[in-house]
Design an enzyme around this catalytic site. Structure first.
Site, mmCIF file in Angstrom:
data_model
loop_
_atom_site.group_PDB
_atom_site.id
_atom_site.type_symbol
_atom_site.label_atom_id
_atom_site.label_comp_id
_atom_site.label_asym_id
_atom_site.label_seq_id
_atom_site.Cartn_x
_atom_site.Cartn_y
_atom_site.Cartn_z
ATOM 1 N N SER A 1 2.934 4.488 11.186
ATOM 2 C CA SER A 1 3.348 3.489 9.928
ATOM 3 C C SER A 1 1.902 2.310 10.616
ATOM 4 O O SER A 1 0.497 2.778 10.441
ATOM 5 C CB SER A 1 4.110 2.459 11.108
ATOM 6 O OG SER A 1 3.688 1.828 11.821
ATOM 7 N N LYS A 2 1.697 1.194 8.859
ATOM 8 C CA LYS A 2 0.938 0.916 8.768
ATOM 9 C C LYS A 2 0.503 -0.002 9.957
ATOM 10 O O LYS A 2 -1.062 -0.256 10.684
ATOM 11 C CB LYS A 2 1.176 -0.470 7.868
ATOM 12 C CG LYS A 2 -0.484 -1.139 7.271
ATOM 13 C CD LYS A 2 -0.079 -1.831 5.844
ATOM 14 C CE LYS A 2 -1.744 -2.197 5.511
ATOM 15 N NZ LYS A 2 -1.057 -3.307 4.723
ATOM 16 N N ARG A 3 1.471 -1.017 10.728
ATOM 17 C CA ARG A 3 1.225 -1.120 12.194
ATOM 18 C C ARG A 3 1.080 -0.805 13.131
ATOM 19 O O ARG A 3 0.306 -1.879 13.843
ATOM 20 C CB ARG A 3 2.843 -1.966 12.496
ATOM 21 C CG ARG A 3 2.646 -3.396 12.490
ATOM 22 C CD ARG A 3 4.324 -4.349 13.032
ATOM 23 N NE ARG A 3 5.219 -3.915 12.176
ATOM 24 C CZ ARG A 3 6.697 -3.539 11.890
ATOM 25 N NH1 ARG A 3 7.039 -3.199 13.362
ATOM 26 N NH2 ARG A 3 7.308 -3.388 11.057
ATOM 27 N N TYR B 1 0.771 -1.307 -0.202
ATOM 28 C CA TYR B 1 -0.082 -0.092 0.145
ATOM 29 C C TYR B 1 0.722 0.984 0.361
ATOM 30 O O TYR B 1 2.008 1.274 -0.313
ATOM 31 C CB TYR B 1 -0.670 -0.306 1.112
ATOM 32 C CG TYR B 1 -0.397 0.712 2.937
ATOM 33 C CD1 TYR B 1 -1.215 1.201 3.431
ATOM 34 C CD2 TYR B 1 0.695 0.231 2.551
ATOM 35 C CE1 TYR B 1 -0.547 1.584 4.669
ATOM 36 C CE2 TYR B 1 1.741 0.422 4.026
ATOM 37 C CZ TYR B 1 0.505 1.270 4.924
ATOM 38 O OH TYR B 1 0.958 1.801 5.693
#
Ligand code: GLU
Length: 488
Positions: free
Chosen positions: A255-257, A17
């Site tokens: 972050s995606k995390r 992404y």
């Protein structure tokens, strides 16, 4: 390709992404090239096949297209130094690595997995970062030839010195020196014959004539090893522009995390693409002067990469909302109407309602498109509401005086033959004057009865005008009824 031409590249790995940080890298990379009339190149770095996520290349193309970061060369449009996808360049790298072996800057390594595992376990036990021990660097020439002739599996490693320093310059972070003893002899060619990401990146940047390498500062620690490769080949080192991290708050990276939004997520929530891009341009760079709203063309003119900041940038969602609201306010009404329409669908089902009037109201009052449904649902039908909202301290309203106002307003409104903003305004102002009360004593209860909400876009006149006479009268009667019951 003239030697003076500025050539920059956005080199994403298709791992799923478009992270906000990646998009900022793409933007800065684009701006550096375009500011100088140079070329912006797209290269897909897919050497790490295990990390590939299907569909991510399309996300990259779409995001660049939607944000207007149009590349001059790339996998889809070609160009003079293609192919622009690393997996399609696979065959090119081995010869370059062999060239380094010949001049002593790299060497074949035949170490087994077992041996490397032991080395790794040792460094773990010592709590030191893993560093290959150069075992194969010292193999006799004949032994190497023999193993190669036998077809023994090998990798090719960079041969870094163990003494002295390697210094490189980054435009943002300045001169950075590292002790050579810290440099691992990283693998350049894997046992399957394909390059590692680190090697392909350097070879490609050189072959593609890249003048400015723009990327996140997580690559800063690898830069000395890249520099040694350029020098080993005798190639000109590009200008390094490592961008500061983007933080969610003082301690956490975006972050995606951490559950943070990607570009696509923001667009889905109803953020305007141009606003997001504008907002992102300011994450790590400040223009001169007060103005912060810039089109992409304006950014191209004023962007100066030498003034990118070192300090981490904080992603401030409140500022993004504000900026999005500014974009909404500044767009032509028709354009905003077109963007708002999908958010009316299924919410405003009453065909008597003039949607354009709602759009007019919303344009100065809404910051994120995704919030439109909850802001406008009351136009369609009166929600259940608590009469506590008739009481407003500042307006000095309460159940008693609200009831009085509504009862007086009702017959006046019923008798209006022309129903529009002006007649509503004039008749209700006259009522307040007659009653010798402040306007709010009439208008607050009226707006409350018409909307059933504490906060609404627009006041009583706008709402009355949009929902029409019959619906307004019926809602006022409901209000009177509710207040009478409460006071009984
Ligand atoms: N492929 C790398 C990434 O997606 C980019 C590294 C670079 O720009 O040199 O993070």
């Amino acid at each position: 390709m003239s030697s003076k031409e500025i050539r920059t590249r956005f080199a994403p790995s298709p791992t799923g992404y478009m992270h906000i940080g990646n998009l900022r890298t793409a933007l800065y990379t684009y701006l550096i090239a375009k500011h100088e009339g140079g070329k912006f190149i797209l290269r897909i770095e897919d050497t790490d096949q295990e990390r590939l996520v299907e569909g991510s290349v399309d996300i990259i193309y779409n995001t660049l297209k939607e944000t207007g970061l149009i590349h001059d060369e790339g996998p889809d449009i070609g160009g003079p130094v293609g192919p622009y996808v690393q997996s399609e360049r696979k065959g090119m790298y081995l010869d370059y690595a062999k060239q380094l072996v010949e001049n002593g800057e790299a060497y074949y390594c035949f170490c087994s997995k077992e041996r490397l595992d032991i080395l790794k376990a040792n460094s773990e036990a010592l709590k030191r970062p893993f560093k290959y021990d150069k075992h194969c660097k010292n193999l006799p020439k004949e032994e190497i030839q023999q193993k190669l002739a036998q077809g023994a599996p090998y990798v090719i490693r960079q041969n870094n010195p163990i003494t002295g320093f390697t210094t490189f310059n980054d435009v943002i972070y300045g001169n950075i020196s590292v002790d050579n003893s810290e440099l691992d002899d990283m693998i350049l060619i894997k046992s399957d014959g394909f390059p590692t990401y680190n090697f392909a990146n350097v070879v490609d940047d050189h072959l593609m004539g890249i003048t400015h390498v723009v990327r996140g500062n997580e690559y800063l620690s690898s830069a000395p090893k890249y520099n040694r490769l350029y020098e080993a080949f005798g190639w000109e080192v590009p200008i390094y522009v490592h961008c500061p991290p983007i933080m969610k708050d003082v301690h956490n990276k975006l972050s995606k995390r951490n559950g943070d939004a990607s570009f696509q997520d923001l667009v889905e929530k109803g953020y305007i693409k141009e606003a997001v891009l504008n907002f992102i341009s300011l994450l790590g760079w400040n223009p001169e002067g007060e103005n912060e709203i810039f089109t992409l063309e304006e950014l191209v003119k004023i962007f100066d990469y030498t003034t990118i900041t070192k300090s981490p940038a904080i992603f401030d969602p409140v500022k993004l909302r504000w900026m999005n609201g500014e974009y909404i306010k500044r767009m032509p009404l028709e354009k905003f109407h077109e963007m708002a329409l999908p958010y009316y669908q299924g919410v405003i089902t009453n065909s008597n309602i003039d949607l354009l009037k709602i759009t007019e109201l919303l344009q100065t009052r809404v910051e994120v498109l995704g919030e439109i449904p909850e802001v406008i649902d009351f136009f369609n039908s009166l929600p259940e509401y608590d009469i506590a909202i008739y009481t407003h301290k500042k307006m000095k309203t309460n159940n008693e005086n609200s009831l009085v106002s509504l009862k007086k307003a009702l017959p006046i409104l019923e008798s209006l033959t022309d129903w529009n903003m002006d007649t509503l305004h004039n008749s209700m102002m006259a009522l307040a004057k007659d009653m010798e009360v402040k306007n709010g004593i009439v208008l607050w209860p009226l707006r409350t009865a018409l909307s059933g909400k504490q906060f609404t876009p627009g006041g009583a006149f706008e709402i009355g005008d949009i929902i029409g006479k019959d619906e307004s009268i019926s809602r006022i009667k409901i209000g009177i009824d509710k207040l009478e019951k409460a006071l009984a």
